[in-house]
Design a protein around this motif. Sequence first.
Motif, PDB file in Angstrom:
ATOM      1  N   THR A 228       0.705  -1.140   0.102  1.00  0.00           N
ATOM      2  CA  THR A 228       0.152   0.048  -0.127  1.00  0.00           C
ATOM      3  C   THR A 228       1.097   1.321   0.080  1.00  0.00           C
ATOM      4  O   THR A 228       0.287   2.382   0.391  1.00  0.00           O
ATOM      5  N   ARG A 229       2.122   1.030  -0.508  1.00  0.00           N
ATOM      6  CA  ARG A 229       3.194   2.430  -0.447  1.00  0.00           C
ATOM      7  C   ARG A 229       2.683   3.087  -1.908  1.00  0.00           C
ATOM      8  O   ARG A 229       2.867   2.589  -2.982  1.00  0.00           O
ATOM      9  N   THR A 230       2.652   4.231  -1.502  1.00  0.00           N
ATOM     10  CA  THR A 230       2.818   5.358  -2.912  1.00  0.00           C
ATOM     11  C   THR A 230       3.863   6.322  -2.714  1.00  0.00           C
ATOM     12  O   THR A 230       4.128   7.070  -1.785  1.00  0.00           O
TER      13      THR A 230
ATOM     14  N   VAL B 226      -4.775  -1.312  -2.477  1.00  0.00           N
ATOM     15  CA  VAL B 226      -6.059  -0.844  -1.681  1.00  0.00           C
ATOM     16  C   VAL B 226      -7.155  -1.205  -2.632  1.00  0.00           C
ATOM     17  O   VAL B 226      -7.791  -0.414  -3.318  1.00  0.00           O
ATOM     18  N   THR B 227      -7.666  -2.466  -2.665  1.00  0.00           N
ATOM     19  CA  THR B 227      -8.320  -2.969  -3.676  1.00  0.00           C
ATOM     20  C   THR B 227      -9.918  -2.369  -3.967  1.00  0.00           C
ATOM     21  O   THR B 227     -10.399  -2.275  -5.134  1.00  0.00           O
ATOM     22  N   TRP B 228     -10.238  -1.847  -2.788  1.00  0.00           N
ATOM     23  CA  TRP B 228     -11.550  -1.043  -3.059  1.00  0.00           C
ATOM     24  C   TRP B 228     -11.477   0.385  -3.578  1.00  0.00           C
ATOM     25  O   TRP B 228     -12.493   0.729  -4.024  1.00  0.00           O
ATOM     26  N   ALA B 229     -10.352   0.827  -3.764  1.00  0.00           N
ATOM     27  CA  ALA B 229     -10.208   2.375  -4.092  1.00  0.00           C
ATOM     28  C   ALA B 229     -10.565   2.553  -5.570  1.00  0.00           C
ATOM     29  O   ALA B 229     -11.151   3.683  -5.675  1.00  0.00           O
TER      30      ALA B 229
ATOM     31  N   LEU C  60      -1.362   2.901   4.400  1.00  0.00           N
ATOM     32  CA  LEU C  60      -2.208   2.126   5.781  1.00  0.00           C
ATOM     33  C   LEU C  60      -1.272   1.905   6.819  1.00  0.00           C
ATOM     34  O   LEU C  60      -1.607   1.185   7.823  1.00  0.00           O
ATOM     35  N   VAL C  61       0.156   2.281   6.924  1.00  0.00           N
ATOM     36  CA  VAL C  61       1.102   1.839   7.837  1.00  0.00           C
ATOM     37  C   VAL C  61       0.632   2.229   9.387  1.00  0.00           C
ATOM     38  O   VAL C  61       0.986   1.614  10.179  1.00  0.00           O
ATOM     39  N   ASP C  62      -0.038   3.601   9.321  1.00  0.00           N
ATOM     40  CA  ASP C  62      -0.086   3.978  10.750  1.00  0.00           C
ATOM     41  C   ASP C  62      -1.164   3.357  11.465  1.00  0.00           C
ATOM     42  O   ASP C  62      -1.200   3.026  12.640  1.00  0.00           O
ATOM     43  N   THR C  63      -2.442   3.175  10.802  1.00  0.00           N
ATOM     44  CA  THR C  63      -3.467   2.591  11.615  1.00  0.00           C
ATOM     45  C   THR C  63      -3.937   1.438  10.981  1.00  0.00           C
ATOM     46  O   THR C  63      -4.941   0.455  11.268  1.00  0.00           O
ATOM     47  N   GLY C  64      -4.048   1.401   9.423  1.00  0.00           N
ATOM     48  CA  GLY C  64      -4.720   0.462   8.657  1.00  0.00           C
ATOM     49  C   GLY C  64      -5.912   0.997   8.321  1.00  0.00           C
ATOM     50  O   GLY C  64      -6.601   0.495   7.557  1.00  0.00           O
TER      51      GLY C  64
END
Length: 518
Positions: A286-288, A338-341, A420-424
Amino acid sequence: MPHRRPPRSQRPARRAHRAFPRPRLLAALLLTPLLSACFASGNGGASGGSGGAGSGTRLRVALAFPPAENLSPYGADATILSRLGVTEGLTALDANGAAAPALARSWRRENDRTWLFTLREAAFQDGTEVTPSAVAAALTHATRARPAPAALAGVTLTARPEGSHQVRVTTGAADPVLPLRLSSPSLAVLSAKAYGGKDGRVDPAGTGTGPFELTEVHGSTSATLDRFDDYWGGRAQASGVDARFVADGTARANALRTGQVDVAEAVPVAQAATLDAATRRETATTRTTALLLNSGSGPFKDPALRAAARAAVDTSALARGVYEGHADAGAGIYGPAVTWAEGKRLRPAGRARAATPGGAEITLATYDNRPELPEAAQVIEQQLEKAGFRVELVVREYSRLETDALAGRFDGVVLARNTLVDTGDPVAVLASDYTCDGGYNLARLCDRGVDRAVAKAEGTADSAGRQDAAMAAEAAILGTDAVVPLVHQRVITGVATSVKGVLLDPYERVLVGAGTRR
């Protein structure tokens, strides 16, 4: 001087476990392989026993990022601790991004603002017990940290012990994703001893709860970890971890290829082909990678010049060239992992009309811990200069760049950020990175429309509705042109063929665990 833990013979004796209600020991031991399997490479999970292949062998790991904050659990170093199996929070993330049990074996929501967490029986690495009072104190310390951990951006949180095995957590406003928030590496639970420093420094050495105990830290070059035999999830299969911090990506790849290390994280794209195919693991994350433009001062305070910079960037050239196909062209703050995005993405609105740069002078900065970033920044530099900007490029190691970047001393920063690393929670990165009060706002963005959109997303409890609100907030942020998404990365991890059970995590929070062995 290296930080050293006293020998085990000089440490307090382990206290007897309490007998509060919990699942039987067998169930507790079986939970770790279940959780590890969420991200395991298919080569096995943790073992509750002391035997098995590699039970006495140490792991040698090369990490890309040296500690930037003396291994403080509240900032970027928190993921170093979680990736090495030192720290844990009340919850973890499963493969689908949902909250999973960690130090809390269960939880329930009592009302809009209050949650009750039931703890499992566990011990800290200094021999003390994980009690409700200890957990509440650890969370309270996190709320008082300055700057605040990114997971607590905009959140008021109070934790109090409840009885012999529960903790009640209350938030100032309704927080429907609190279990996700508490999975953040920056909200790890440490023993009381961690917070006893006179200088206010939090010391994770020997005070975590994970399968490996931090015993020595040699500045920013290496760290030594020993197996924590009283780990609640079962005795780790490796006897310890020897971690080296190697900022140079080519050096990390060489160390794996020559057998100096067993695991090398973030292998550069340019070095991937030099590794045997059996040692390369590619993980969608999930890294951009994005270009963040300083909208608070300097040339990019002008929205029209930000629009000009955004129009000048060709993201497909980066994905094909710099990343050699190991990345996707930037689509937004959230990428394909992030499959839903994608199905919910909205078109940015309110963008300014691009102005002619007219030789505007800008300073562009990036760091070399992720080896593709300097090359990506050079391509961006060329594209901006072609559009009419005059660019000075600054490349440093991340720990020497962060302070200046947060202070707004650059006009643009090329940054790789796990959304998403901080909280998911997809909303958390928006609050920390793009709101007026955000603690990691490198773009220096302060836009009331963005703040309102993010606040609406934060207040949405329904999962699908929260995703919709997050995408509306993303559109509002992109509409300011303070961030230009460049590529969505796939991370290459080098793993020796003798190693089993490496945790290939799309959220990049874990790497070695109780089941990792060679």
